[in-house]
Design a protein around this motif. Structure first.
Motif, short mmCIF file in Angstrom:
data_model
loop_
_atom_site.label_atom_id
_atom_site.label_comp_id
_atom_site.label_asym_id
_atom_site.label_seq_id
_atom_site.Cartn_x
_atom_site.Cartn_y
_atom_site.Cartn_z
N UNK A 396 0.71 -1.24 -0.06
CA UNK A 396 -0.02 -0.04 0.13
C UNK A 396 0.85 1.30 0.00
N UNK A 397 0.38 2.37 -0.46
CA UNK A 397 0.86 3.62 -0.68
C UNK A 397 -0.34 4.63 -0.02
N UNK A 398 0.31 5.59 0.91
CA UNK A 398 -0.81 6.51 1.35
C UNK A 398 -0.19 7.98 1.48
N UNK A 399 -1.20 8.75 0.84
CA UNK A 399 -0.76 10.06 0.91
C UNK A 399 -1.81 11.05 1.45
N UNK A 400 -1.37 12.04 2.28
CA UNK A 400 -2.51 12.55 2.83
C UNK A 400 -2.23 14.30 3.28
N UNK A 401 -2.82 15.22 3.10
CA UNK A 401 -2.71 16.43 3.61
C UNK A 401 -3.63 17.16 4.59
N UNK A 402 -3.43 17.92 5.83
CA UNK A 402 -4.24 18.09 6.61
C UNK A 402 -4.08 19.75 7.01
N UNK A 403 -4.95 20.42 7.09
CA UNK A 403 -4.91 21.89 7.30
C UNK A 403 -5.70 22.29 8.45
N UNK A 404 -4.79 22.70 9.51
CA UNK A 404 -5.39 22.92 11.04
C UNK A 404 -5.42 24.23 11.31
N UNK A 405 -6.50 24.79 11.97
CA UNK A 405 -6.62 26.32 12.23
C UNK A 405 -7.28 26.37 13.54
N UNK A 406 -6.81 27.55 14.55
CA UNK A 406 -7.51 27.93 15.79
C UNK A 406 -8.12 29.38 15.58
N UNK A 407 -8.93 29.55 16.20
CA UNK A 407 -9.59 30.98 16.42
C UNK A 407 -8.45 31.76 17.12
N UNK A 408 -7.52 31.43 17.41
CA UNK A 408 -6.32 32.11 18.05
C UNK A 408 -5.17 32.70 17.22
N UNK A 409 -5.50 32.68 16.09
CA UNK A 409 -4.51 33.12 15.06
C UNK A 409 -3.44 31.77 15.01
N UNK A 410 -3.74 30.65 15.15
CA UNK A 410 -2.75 29.59 14.99
C UNK A 410 -3.04 28.86 13.90
N UNK A 411 -2.07 28.48 13.05
CA UNK A 411 -2.60 27.62 11.79
C UNK A 411 -1.43 26.45 11.78
N UNK A 412 -1.75 25.45 11.08
CA UNK A 412 -0.57 24.16 10.93
C UNK A 412 -1.04 23.54 9.66
N UNK A 413 0.06 22.92 9.01
CA UNK A 413 -0.38 21.97 7.89
C UNK A 413 0.46 20.75 7.96
N UNK A 414 0.03 19.68 7.85
CA UNK A 414 0.73 18.53 7.86
C UNK A 414 0.62 17.74 6.47
N UNK A 415 1.70 17.19 5.97
CA UNK A 415 1.79 16.42 4.91
C UNK A 415 2.46 14.94 5.31
N UNK A 416 1.71 14.00 5.04
CA UNK A 416 2.20 12.65 5.13
C UNK A 416 2.07 11.75 4.08
N UNK A 417 3.13 10.86 4.18
CA UNK A 417 3.35 9.80 3.21
C UNK A 417 3.30 8.53 4.00
N UNK A 418 3.06 7.43 3.48
CA UNK A 418 3.47 6.06 3.91
C UNK A 418 3.32 4.93 3.08
N UNK A 419 4.27 4.24 3.18
CA UNK A 419 4.41 2.92 2.26
C UNK A 419 4.59 1.55 3.17
N UNK A 420 3.90 0.45 2.70
CA UNK A 420 4.04 -0.54 3.28
C UNK A 420 4.53 -1.84 2.50
N UNK A 421 5.62 -2.55 3.03
CA UNK A 421 5.91 -3.70 2.21
C UNK A 421 5.65 -5.02 2.83
N UNK A 422 5.63 -6.26 2.20
CA UNK A 422 5.25 -7.27 2.74
C UNK A 422 6.38 -8.25 2.23
N UNK A 423 7.20 -9.01 3.15
CA UNK A 423 8.26 -9.79 2.65
C UNK A 423 7.82 -11.11 2.18
N UNK A 424 8.22 -11.46 0.68
CA UNK A 424 7.50 -12.75 0.15
C UNK A 424 7.91 -14.00 0.79
#
Length: 424
Positions: A396-424
């Motif tokens: 599997x491969x997962x990609x995600x973006x999140x945008x976070x904000x507060x009403x106290x003038x605080x904001x943040x962004x999160x960029x995530x990537x994940x890869x899963x491998x299985x041994x044969x």
């Protein structure tokens, strides 16, 4: 007599063969070794840094790679090792000592000194065992975390029962964390720094005493139950209790008193004291999920949690995620999360506390605020692991973006990537 002996021998041979066949066909908890590789990039900004007393830049960038290796030891047992590193650059923590840079000290400008960046490391090892009928499972874990100002050791475990033909699941879990702080104070309040500023800034002489306790212990207990309610609906309820004792305030968070004279050096307000909070805290959270399977292409996942503690904070969290399967291998999952909380009893903004108070903080994480988090992700899954890298199949491969904000003038962004491998 010979016939009886032969029949008896054949019976036992057949029984042993049947047992061997049963064991050989018993479904393994984990078929083969799995490797999860994750990478998160986080950035934030705001103007209420706790390091500078609730007023100042909160700019931060963080890069966090991690790897999780799960190894089946046999049909029933799995060993998992989780390693994490977090490398960050923080404008606010750089101002623990704002006077070691190349420009005049300012709460809204990052110092270029050594405290502007650091690294956090964490390793968690866990072992889990499942019963032959897969109706019971227990696990145990051990963790170690190290950062520039603290070290943490943790142990824990869980036990899970499945019953009602596996339609009901009950889980209990518990964890203990033993943390030790390094008592790093704002520069002007240290003995040498403070004495220097007494000469540099006439009249500045804070009556500062350091913390006597360096330890913080956390004990958590949780219980959850999930139930298949219908062919399309699954419900889940949980309750968690966390008790903490020891040094629960952060030694380098500044506090300013409105009933004390203000002293400045360059553009920087010199601290009156550091954050002081009670040495105990009890947290309680209860929550629930409802996941609804609309059809083979769309699902709806909802979550709600209520939290309260004896510091006066009460909060509500509500979220929804709608995975949409666009092909056999690709899924889109938009999400939204709402959060609100009341302020802690000991919070006040910049320069608003009184020196007569017993406890005080200007950390806006303990203030009253509302927050919104919008997310969007895409997932690729190949159960047949047709793609390979050496001996590992890509699951599997997962990609995600999140945008976070507060009403106290605080904001943040999160960029995530994940890869899963299985041994044969």
């Amino acid at each position: 007599m010979k016939i009886i002996l032969i029949l008896t021998l054949l019976f036992f041979v057949t029984l042993v063969q049947a047992q061997d066949e049963t064991e050989s066909y018993k479904k393994r908890v984990l078929e083969s070794t799995e490797i999860d590789m994750l990478l998160n990039y986080y950035e934030q900004d705001g103007e209420n840094a706790a390091v500078t007393g609730g007023r100042g830049t909160e700019e931060l960038q963080d890069l966090s790679p991690s790897i999780i290796v799960s190894v089946p030891l046999n049909d029933d047992d799995v060993l998992t090792i989780n390693g994490n590193i977090s490398a960050y650059t923080s404008a606010s923590s750089s101002n623990i000592n704002p006077f070691d840079g190349n420009q005049p000290a300012d709460p809204f400008v990052a110092s270029s000194g050594a405290s502007k960046s650091d690294m956090w490391g964490n390793v968690v090892g866990s072992y889990s065992h499942s019963s032959d009928d897969r109706n019971r499972m227990w696990s145990a874990n051990f963790s170690v975390s190290v950062e520039f100002d603290y070290t943490s050791f943790g142990v824990g475990g869980s036990y899970t029962w499945l019953f009602n033909e596996k339609n009901t699941e009950l889980s209990l879990k518990g964890n203990v964390f033993i943390d030790t702080w390094s008592l790093i104070y704002p520069y002007e309040l240290r003995q040498t720094g403070g004495n220097n500023f007494m000469y540099l800034v006439p009249g500045y002489n804070p009556s500062f005493t350091g913390h006597t306790d360096k330890g913080r212990n956390s004990y958590s207990f949780g219980m959850s139950v999930s139930q298949i309610l219908s062919s399309r609906l699954v419900g889940w309820l949980s309750a968690d209790v966390i008790s903490q004792q020891g040094l629960l305030s952060t030694p380098f968070h500044r506090v300013y008193f409105s009933d004390r004279e203000d002293f400045f050096y360059e553009n920087f307000h010199l601290a009156d004291d550091v954050e002081r909070l009670p040495d105990s805290r009890l947290k309680i959270a209860v929550g629930g999920r409802l996941n609804y399977f609309v059809n083979e292409w769309i699902s709806i996942r909802t979550f709600y949690r209520y939290y309260t503690d004896d510091w006066g904070i009460a909060s509500n969290t509500a979220s929804i995620e709608v995975p949409v399967k666009i092909t056999d291998k690709f899924t889109l999952y938009p999400s939204y999360r709402f959060y609100n909380q009341s302020a802690a009893d000991y919070f006040a903004p910049y320069n608003a506390h009184l020196s007569t108070e017993e406890y005080y903080t200007s950390d806006y994480d303990l203030s009253e605020f509302n927050a919104n988090n919008f997310g969007f992700g895409i997932s690729y899954t190949d159960i047949f692991t047709s793609g390979h890298i050496w001996k590992f199949g890509l699951k599997s491969i997962d990609l995600k973006y999140s945008n976070y904000s507060r009403n106290s003038k605080f904001k943040a962004s999160i960029y995530s990537a994940g890869v899963k491998f299985v041994m044969d």
